[in-house]
Design a protein around this motif. Structure first.
Motif, short mmCIF file in Angstrom:
data_model
loop_
_atom_site.label_atom_id
_atom_site.label_comp_id
_atom_site.label_asym_id
_atom_site.label_seq_id
_atom_site.Cartn_x
_atom_site.Cartn_y
_atom_site.Cartn_z
N GLU A 103 40.33 47.45 46.05
CA GLU A 103 40.87 48.25 44.95
C GLU A 103 39.95 48.29 43.73
O GLU A 103 39.92 49.27 43.01
CB GLU A 103 42.23 47.69 44.50
N GLU A 104 39.24 47.20 43.46
CA GLU A 104 38.44 47.07 42.25
C GLU A 104 36.99 46.80 42.61
O GLU A 104 36.69 45.82 43.27
CB GLU A 104 38.97 45.93 41.38
N THR A 105 36.11 47.67 42.16
CA THR A 105 34.71 47.55 42.53
C THR A 105 33.83 46.98 41.42
O THR A 105 32.68 46.63 41.67
CB THR A 105 34.14 48.91 42.95
N LYS A 106 34.34 46.88 40.20
CA LYS A 106 33.48 46.45 39.09
C LYS A 106 33.46 44.95 38.87
O LYS A 106 32.39 44.36 38.79
CB LYS A 106 33.91 47.16 37.80
N MET A 107 34.64 44.34 38.74
CA MET A 107 34.68 42.91 38.48
C MET A 107 36.07 42.36 38.80
O MET A 107 37.06 43.05 38.61
CB MET A 107 34.33 42.60 37.03
N ILE A 108 36.10 41.11 39.25
CA ILE A 108 37.35 40.41 39.53
C ILE A 108 37.27 39.03 38.89
O ILE A 108 36.27 38.34 39.02
CB ILE A 108 37.61 40.29 41.05
N GLY A 109 38.33 38.66 38.20
CA GLY A 109 38.40 37.33 37.63
C GLY A 109 38.83 36.32 38.69
O GLY A 109 39.66 36.62 39.54
N LEU A 110 38.26 35.13 38.63
CA LEU A 110 38.67 34.03 39.50
C LEU A 110 39.38 33.01 38.63
O LEU A 110 38.77 32.39 37.77
CB LEU A 110 37.45 33.39 40.17
N GLY A 111 40.67 32.85 38.84
CA GLY A 111 41.46 31.96 38.00
C GLY A 111 42.09 30.83 38.78
O GLY A 111 42.03 30.78 40.01
N GLY A 112 42.71 29.93 38.06
CA GLY A 112 43.45 28.84 38.67
C GLY A 112 42.61 27.63 39.03
O GLY A 112 43.12 26.70 39.65
N ALA A 113 41.35 27.61 38.65
CA ALA A 113 40.47 26.50 39.03
C ALA A 113 40.56 25.31 38.08
O ALA A 113 40.31 24.17 38.49
CB ALA A 113 39.02 26.98 39.12
N VAL A 114 40.90 25.55 36.83
CA VAL A 114 40.83 24.51 35.81
C VAL A 114 41.59 23.23 36.20
O VAL A 114 41.05 22.14 36.04
CB VAL A 114 41.28 25.05 34.44
N PRO A 115 42.81 23.31 36.73
CA PRO A 115 43.51 22.06 37.07
C PRO A 115 42.79 21.22 38.14
O PRO A 115 43.04 20.02 38.25
CB PRO A 115 44.87 22.53 37.60
N TYR A 116 41.91 21.82 38.89
CA TYR A 116 41.21 21.12 39.97
C TYR A 116 39.86 20.55 39.55
O TYR A 116 39.29 19.73 40.25
CB TYR A 116 40.97 22.09 41.15
N LEU A 117 39.32 21.01 38.43
CA LEU A 117 37.94 20.69 38.09
C LEU A 117 37.70 19.21 37.79
O LEU A 117 36.63 18.69 38.09
CB LEU A 117 37.45 21.55 36.93
N SER A 118 38.67 18.52 37.22
CA SER A 118 38.42 17.13 36.83
C SER A 118 38.54 16.16 37.99
O SER A 118 37.81 15.18 38.05
CB SER A 118 39.36 16.71 35.70
#
Length: 129
Positions: free
Chosen positions: A71-86
Motif C-alpha cells: 500500500e505504501e511505497t515511500k516510507m514505513i515506520g517501525l515501532g514497538g521496539a523500545v520496550p525490547y531494547l534494554s
C-alpha cells in the motif's frame, strides 16, 4: 476522546503539511495495540491529504508488513521496539533482519531505535524514544 485527539492532530498536520522540511507524518501509535495504530492511520488519511506514513509494530505479523509495503511505497515506520531494547535487543535485531531482508528496497524509519541498529540495518531514518 481519541477522535478529538486525532482531529486536533489532523488540524496540526493540515496547518504544517506545506513546510518544505517535513516529509510527512506518522499516525498516533497505540503502544501494544497495532490495530488501533492502523485505525489511527486510516482515520488520518481521511482527515488530511498530507503524507501520512503507516507504522508497523515489530510484534505484528510479517503478513501485515507485506500488506503495508504493498500500500505504501515511500516510507514505513517501525515501532514497538523500545520496550525490547534494554533487555532483549537480540529480538529486535532478529526482527529487523527479517524485515530488511524481506523488503530491501523499502525506506524504513526506526521509531526509537537510533543506535547501532539504525546503521547495521541501513534504516532510512531513526529517532530516539
Amino acid at each position: 476522546m481519541e477522535d478529538h485527539i486525532l482531529e486536533g492532530y489532523a488540524q496540526f498536520i493540515n496547518d504544517n503539511k506545506r513546510n518544505k522540511r517535513i516529509l510527512g507524518f506518522f499516525p498516533l501509535v497505540r503502544i501494544g495495540d497495532p490495530k488501533a495504530t492502523k485505525r489511527n492511520y486510516l482515520r488520518l488519511k481521511e482527515l488530511t491529504d498530507a503524507n501520512i506514513y503507516p507504522v508497523w509494530k515489530i510484534t505484528d505479523s510479517l503478513k501485515e508488513l507485506d500488506q503495508l509495503v504493498a500500500e505504501e511505497t515511500k516510507m514505513i515506520g517501525l515501532g514497538g521496539a523500545v520496550p525490547y531494547l534494554s533487555t532483549r535487543k537480540h529480538v529486535v535485531r532478529e526482527i529487523l533482519d527479517k524485515v530488511t531482508n524481506r523488503h530491501p528496497t523499502v525506506s524504513f524509519h526506526g521509531l526509537g531505535i537510533a543506535d547501532e541498529l539504525w546503521i547495521v540495518f541501513n534504516l532510512f531514518f531513526a529517532d530516539f524514544s
